[in-house]
Design a protein around this motif. Structure first.
Motif, PDB file in Angstrom:
ATOM      1  N   VAL A   6       0.837  -1.206   0.000  1.00  0.00           N
ATOM      2  CA  VAL A   6       0.000   0.000   0.000  1.00  0.00           C
ATOM      3  C   VAL A   6       0.867   1.250   0.000  1.00  0.00           C
ATOM      4  O   VAL A   6       0.596   2.209  -0.743  1.00  0.00           O
ATOM      5  N   ARG A   7       1.943   1.255   0.784  1.00  0.00           N
ATOM      6  CA  ARG A   7       2.845   2.413   0.817  1.00  0.00           C
ATOM      7  C   ARG A   7       3.478   2.656  -0.551  1.00  0.00           C
ATOM      8  O   ARG A   7       3.630   3.804  -0.984  1.00  0.00           O
ATOM      9  N   HIS A  12       3.402   6.292  -5.395  1.00  0.00           N
ATOM     10  CA  HIS A  12       3.251   6.484  -6.841  1.00  0.00           C
ATOM     11  C   HIS A  12       1.891   7.096  -7.183  1.00  0.00           C
ATOM     12  O   HIS A  12       1.358   6.911  -8.276  1.00  0.00           O
ATOM     13  N   ASN A  13       1.329   7.802  -6.204  1.00  0.00           N
ATOM     14  CA  ASN A  13       0.112   8.598  -6.375  1.00  0.00           C
ATOM     15  C   ASN A  13      -1.151   7.796  -6.649  1.00  0.00           C
ATOM     16  O   ASN A  13      -2.063   8.283  -7.328  1.00  0.00           O
ATOM     17  N   SER A  53      -0.892   0.743 -13.113  1.00  0.00           N
ATOM     18  CA  SER A  53      -0.123   0.302 -14.275  1.00  0.00           C
ATOM     19  C   SER A  53       0.502  -1.064 -14.011  1.00  0.00           C
ATOM     20  O   SER A  53       0.716  -1.453 -12.858  1.00  0.00           O
ATOM     21  N   HIS A  54       0.806  -1.773 -15.076  1.00  0.00           N
ATOM     22  CA  HIS A  54       1.401  -3.102 -14.947  1.00  0.00           C
ATOM     23  C   HIS A  54       2.685  -3.050 -14.125  1.00  0.00           C
ATOM     24  O   HIS A  54       2.873  -3.837 -13.190  1.00  0.00           O
ATOM     25  N   SER A  55       3.577  -2.134 -14.455  1.00  0.00           N
ATOM     26  CA  SER A  55       4.870  -2.084 -13.752  1.00  0.00           C
ATOM     27  C   SER A  55       4.698  -1.737 -12.277  1.00  0.00           C
ATOM     28  O   SER A  55       5.395  -2.298 -11.419  1.00  0.00           O
ATOM     29  N   ASP A  56       3.764  -0.849 -11.957  1.00  0.00           N
ATOM     30  CA  ASP A  56       3.525  -0.515 -10.554  1.00  0.00           C
ATOM     31  C   ASP A  56       2.851  -1.674  -9.823  1.00  0.00           C
ATOM     32  O   ASP A  56       3.146  -1.923  -8.648  1.00  0.00           O
ATOM     33  N   ALA A  57       1.976  -2.393 -10.493  1.00  0.00           N
ATOM     34  CA  ALA A  57       1.336  -3.555  -9.868  1.00  0.00           C
ATOM     35  C   ALA A  57       2.366  -4.640  -9.569  1.00  0.00           C
ATOM     36  O   ALA A  57       2.351  -5.241  -8.487  1.00  0.00           O
ATOM     37  N   VAL A  58       3.269  -4.885 -10.501  1.00  0.00           N
ATOM     38  CA  VAL A  58       4.330  -5.875 -10.290  1.00  0.00           C
ATOM     39  C   VAL A  58       5.175  -5.492  -9.080  1.00  0.00           C
ATOM     40  O   VAL A  58       5.428  -6.320  -8.195  1.00  0.00           O
ATOM     41  N   ALA A  59       5.606  -4.243  -9.016  1.00  0.00           N
ATOM     42  CA  ALA A  59       6.444  -3.795  -7.900  1.00  0.00           C
ATOM     43  C   ALA A  59       5.677  -3.866  -6.577  1.00  0.00           C
ATOM     44  O   ALA A  59       6.213  -4.332  -5.566  1.00  0.00           O
ATOM     45  N   ALA A  60       4.441  -3.416  -6.564  1.00  0.00           N
ATOM     46  CA  ALA A  60       3.649  -3.427  -5.334  1.00  0.00           C
ATOM     47  C   ALA A  60       3.431  -4.862  -4.832  1.00  0.00           C
ATOM     48  O   ALA A  60       3.544  -5.125  -3.636  1.00  0.00           O
ATOM     49  N   CYS A  61       3.160  -5.767  -5.738  1.00  0.00           N
ATOM     50  CA  CYS A  61       2.932  -7.156  -5.341  1.00  0.00           C
ATOM     51  C   CYS A  61       4.218  -7.829  -4.878  1.00  0.00           C
ATOM     52  O   CYS A  61       4.192  -8.688  -3.991  1.00  0.00           O
ATOM     53  N   ASP A  62       5.340  -7.408  -5.426  1.00  0.00           N
ATOM     54  CA  ASP A  62       6.632  -7.870  -4.902  1.00  0.00           C
ATOM     55  C   ASP A  62       6.776  -7.440  -3.444  1.00  0.00           C
ATOM     56  O   ASP A  62       7.211  -8.226  -2.602  1.00  0.00           O
TER      57      ASP A  62
END
Length: 68
Positions: A6-7, A12-13, A53-62
């Motif tokens: 979540v953070r 990333h707004n 976005s895909h890249s932000d979702a990947v990073a957040a899920c990591d």
């Protein structure tokens, strides 16, 4: 861990809506390596469905899975 996911989104707004928090939670809760992959996909697809976005979702899920 849900809070790290979540953070990351907030940094990333992205507003932490219930759907996004739930997706982060799903990504960070699993009991085996098989469950880990399923949890990751649930997190990623859930976030992308809320216009992350895909890249932000990947990073957040990591981040959601780092504490496991």
């Amino acid at each position: 861990m849900t809070s790290q996911c979540v953070r990351y989104l907030q940094s990333h707004n992205y507003t932490p809506t219930k759907a996004r928090v739930d997706s982060c939670y799903a990504g960070g809760h699993f009991s085996s390596s098989m469950d880990k992959g399923i949890a990751y996909q649930a997190c990623r697809f859930g976030l992308e469905a809320t216009d992350v976005s895909h890249s932000d979702a990947v990073a957040a899920c990591d981040y959601a899975q780092t504490s496991q």
